[in-house]
Design a protein around this motif. Structure first.
Motif, PDB file in Angstrom:
ATOM      1  N   GLY A  63      -7.774   9.855   8.456  1.00  0.00           N
ATOM      2  CA  GLY A  63      -8.333  10.596   7.339  1.00  0.00           C
ATOM      3  C   GLY A  63      -7.386  10.786   6.171  1.00  0.00           C
ATOM      4  O   GLY A  63      -7.614  11.648   5.318  1.00  0.00           O
ATOM      5  N   ILE A  64      -6.318   9.992   6.101  1.00  0.00           N
ATOM      6  CA  ILE A  64      -5.355  10.100   5.007  1.00  0.00           C
ATOM      7  C   ILE A  64      -5.750   9.135   3.899  1.00  0.00           C
ATOM      8  O   ILE A  64      -5.915   7.941   4.137  1.00  0.00           O
ATOM      9  CB  ILE A  64      -3.929   9.793   5.502  1.00  0.00           C
ATOM     10  CG1 ILE A  64      -3.533  10.783   6.591  1.00  0.00           C
ATOM     11  CG2 ILE A  64      -2.940   9.832   4.339  1.00  0.00           C
ATOM     12  CD1 ILE A  64      -2.229  10.449   7.283  1.00  0.00           C
ATOM     13  N   TYR A  65      -5.908   9.658   2.677  1.00  0.00           N
ATOM     14  CA  TYR A  65      -6.269   8.845   1.524  1.00  0.00           C
ATOM     15  C   TYR A  65      -4.999   8.336   0.855  1.00  0.00           C
ATOM     16  O   TYR A  65      -4.005   9.046   0.770  1.00  0.00           O
ATOM     17  CB  TYR A  65      -7.069   9.668   0.515  1.00  0.00           C
ATOM     18  CG  TYR A  65      -8.467   9.987   0.958  1.00  0.00           C
ATOM     19  CD1 TYR A  65      -9.544   9.304   0.420  1.00  0.00           C
ATOM     20  CD2 TYR A  65      -8.713  10.954   1.918  1.00  0.00           C
ATOM     21  CE1 TYR A  65     -10.841   9.590   0.830  1.00  0.00           C
ATOM     22  CE2 TYR A  65     -10.003  11.242   2.336  1.00  0.00           C
ATOM     23  CZ  TYR A  65     -11.062  10.554   1.785  1.00  0.00           C
ATOM     24  OH  TYR A  65     -12.330  10.832   2.195  1.00  0.00           O
ATOM     25  N   GLY A  66      -5.066   7.096   0.356  1.00  0.00           N
ATOM     26  CA  GLY A  66      -3.924   6.545  -0.349  1.00  0.00           C
ATOM     27  C   GLY A  66      -4.250   5.185  -0.933  1.00  0.00           C
ATOM     28  O   GLY A  66      -5.407   4.753  -0.945  1.00  0.00           O
ATOM     29  N   THR A  67      -3.212   4.529  -1.442  1.00  0.00           N
ATOM     30  CA  THR A  67      -3.375   3.174  -1.981  1.00  0.00           C
ATOM     31  C   THR A  67      -2.410   2.244  -1.263  1.00  0.00           C
ATOM     32  O   THR A  67      -1.298   2.645  -0.884  1.00  0.00           O
ATOM     33  CB  THR A  67      -3.104   3.123  -3.500  1.00  0.00           C
ATOM     34  OG1 THR A  67      -1.806   3.654  -3.747  1.00  0.00           O
ATOM     35  CG2 THR A  67      -4.124   3.912  -4.272  1.00  0.00           C
ATOM     36  N   VAL A  68      -2.833   0.998  -1.097  1.00  0.00           N
ATOM     37  CA  VAL A  68      -2.017   0.013  -0.395  1.00  0.00           C
ATOM     38  C   VAL A  68      -0.828  -0.353  -1.267  1.00  0.00           C
ATOM     39  O   VAL A  68      -0.989  -0.725  -2.426  1.00  0.00           O
ATOM     40  CB  VAL A  68      -2.852  -1.239  -0.056  1.00  0.00           C
ATOM     41  CG1 VAL A  68      -1.975  -2.307   0.562  1.00  0.00           C
ATOM     42  CG2 VAL A  68      -4.004  -0.878   0.867  1.00  0.00           C
ATOM     43  N   LYS A  69       0.375  -0.233  -0.703  1.00  0.00           N
ATOM     44  CA  LYS A  69       1.591  -0.612  -1.423  1.00  0.00           C
ATOM     45  C   LYS A  69       2.017  -2.020  -1.047  1.00  0.00           C
ATOM     46  O   LYS A  69       2.364  -2.821  -1.900  1.00  0.00           O
ATOM     47  CB  LYS A  69       2.714   0.381  -1.130  1.00  0.00           C
ATOM     48  CG  LYS A  69       3.980   0.089  -1.894  1.00  0.00           C
ATOM     49  CD  LYS A  69       5.034   1.132  -1.643  1.00  0.00           C
ATOM     50  CE  LYS A  69       6.297   0.745  -2.418  1.00  0.00           C
ATOM     51  NZ  LYS A  69       7.399   1.594  -2.049  1.00  0.00           N
ATOM     52  N   SER A  70       1.982  -2.345   0.258  1.00  0.00           N
ATOM     53  CA  SER A  70       2.321  -3.691   0.708  1.00  0.00           C
ATOM     54  C   SER A  70       1.653  -3.959   2.049  1.00  0.00           C
ATOM     55  O   SER A  70       1.265  -3.036   2.767  1.00  0.00           O
ATOM     56  CB  SER A  70       3.835  -3.871   0.819  1.00  0.00           C
ATOM     57  OG  SER A  70       4.340  -3.064   1.865  1.00  0.00           O
ATOM     58  N   ILE A  71       1.539  -5.258   2.371  1.00  0.00           N
ATOM     59  CA  ILE A  71       0.888  -5.694   3.608  1.00  0.00           C
ATOM     60  C   ILE A  71       1.850  -6.622   4.339  1.00  0.00           C
ATOM     61  O   ILE A  71       2.377  -7.562   3.749  1.00  0.00           O
ATOM     62  CB  ILE A  71      -0.427  -6.430   3.304  1.00  0.00           C
ATOM     63  CG1 ILE A  71      -1.366  -5.528   2.510  1.00  0.00           C
ATOM     64  CG2 ILE A  71      -1.092  -6.901   4.587  1.00  0.00           C
ATOM     65  CD1 ILE A  71      -2.556  -6.252   1.919  1.00  0.00           C
ATOM     66  N   ASP A  72       2.076  -6.341   5.615  1.00  0.00           N
ATOM     67  CA  ASP A  72       2.929  -7.190   6.452  1.00  0.00           C
ATOM     68  C   ASP A  72       2.042  -7.875   7.487  1.00  0.00           C
ATOM     69  O   ASP A  72       1.631  -7.263   8.480  1.00  0.00           O
ATOM     70  CB  ASP A  72       4.001  -6.348   7.137  1.00  0.00           C
ATOM     71  CG  ASP A  72       4.995  -7.170   7.931  1.00  0.00           C
ATOM     72  OD1 ASP A  72       4.842  -8.417   7.969  1.00  0.00           O
ATOM     73  OD2 ASP A  72       5.921  -6.580   8.504  1.00  0.00           O
ATOM     74  N   LEU A  73       1.727  -9.145   7.250  1.00  0.00           N
ATOM     75  CA  LEU A  73       0.827  -9.867   8.142  1.00  0.00           C
ATOM     76  C   LEU A  73       1.472 -10.213   9.477  1.00  0.00           C
ATOM     77  O   LEU A  73       0.770 -10.371  10.477  1.00  0.00           O
ATOM     78  CB  LEU A  73       0.317 -11.139   7.455  1.00  0.00           C
ATOM     79  CG  LEU A  73      -0.553 -10.914   6.217  1.00  0.00           C
ATOM     80  CD1 LEU A  73      -0.916 -12.242   5.572  1.00  0.00           C
ATOM     81  CD2 LEU A  73      -1.805 -10.135   6.575  1.00  0.00           C
ATOM     82  N   THR A  74       2.796 -10.332   9.517  1.00  0.00           N
ATOM     83  CA  THR A  74       3.452 -10.679  10.778  1.00  0.00           C
ATOM     84  C   THR A  74       3.376  -9.525  11.774  1.00  0.00           C
ATOM     85  O   THR A  74       3.187  -9.749  12.966  1.00  0.00           O
ATOM     86  CB  THR A  74       4.928 -11.058  10.551  1.00  0.00           C
ATOM     87  OG1 THR A  74       5.606  -9.969   9.934  1.00  0.00           O
ATOM     88  CG2 THR A  74       5.026 -12.300   9.677  1.00  0.00           C
ATOM     89  N   ARG A  75       3.513  -8.295  11.292  1.00  0.00           N
ATOM     90  CA  ARG A  75       3.420  -7.115  12.165  1.00  0.00           C
ATOM     91  C   ARG A  75       2.036  -6.496  12.144  1.00  0.00           C
ATOM     92  O   ARG A  75       1.774  -5.533  12.869  1.00  0.00           O
ATOM     93  CB  ARG A  75       4.450  -6.076  11.741  1.00  0.00           C
ATOM     94  CG  ARG A  75       5.870  -6.539  12.001  1.00  0.00           C
ATOM     95  CD  ARG A  75       6.928  -5.539  11.602  1.00  0.00           C
ATOM     96  NE  ARG A  75       6.470  -4.165  11.588  1.00  0.00           N
ATOM     97  CZ  ARG A  75       6.952  -3.247  10.750  1.00  0.00           C
ATOM     98  NH1 ARG A  75       7.868  -3.569   9.864  1.00  0.00           N
ATOM     99  NH2 ARG A  75       6.516  -2.012  10.796  1.00  0.00           N
ATOM    100  N   ASN A  76       1.150  -7.011  11.285  1.00  0.00           N
ATOM    101  CA  ASN A  76      -0.224  -6.501  11.139  1.00  0.00           C
ATOM    102  C   ASN A  76      -0.213  -5.026  10.727  1.00  0.00           C
ATOM    103  O   ASN A  76      -0.953  -4.213  11.271  1.00  0.00           O
ATOM    104  CB  ASN A  76      -1.028  -6.717  12.422  1.00  0.00           C
ATOM    105  CG  ASN A  76      -2.519  -6.673  12.164  1.00  0.00           C
ATOM    106  OD1 ASN A  76      -2.980  -7.058  11.097  1.00  0.00           O
ATOM    107  ND2 ASN A  76      -3.273  -6.198  13.131  1.00  0.00           N
TER     108      ASN A  76
END
Length: 106
Positions: A63-76
């Protein structure tokens, strides 16, 4: 007398068939009103998670609102900015669409 006995047996056989049809109808109703919409919703969530980009407004499973800063596909994982200088790392599968910031469709 024999005709009445045969008629009673035929009526009992028809009762079993109507019970089977009733069970099939109940399963069909459950499928179209419960199972199918849930599967569709799961596909939409999966599609959203696969198309995540930086800057997307999201809500975590907690339930925490926020914005995506970065995505790490290797660690998912996804780093979500929830306040100024506060960034949390969450599993990508626990990130959902932020419906509060979505424009209203008319």
């Amino acid at each position: 007398m024999n005709g009445i006995f045969l008629a009673a047996q035929a009526a009992q056989g028809g009762g079993g068939m109507s019970m089977l049809l009733m069970m099939v109808a109940i399963f069909a109703i459950m499928y179209f009103f419960m199972i199918r919409p849930q599967q569709k919703r799961q596909k939409e969530i999966q599609k959203f998670q696969n198309e995540l980009t930086e800057g997307t407004a999201v809500v975590t499973g907690g339930g925490i609102y926020g914005t995506v800063k970065s995505i790490d596909l290797t660690r998912n994982t996804v780093e979500v900015k929830i306040a100024r200088d506060v960034v949390i790392t969450v599993d990508k599968n626990s990130v959902f669409k932020d419906m509060a910031n979505m424009p209203l469709q008319k």
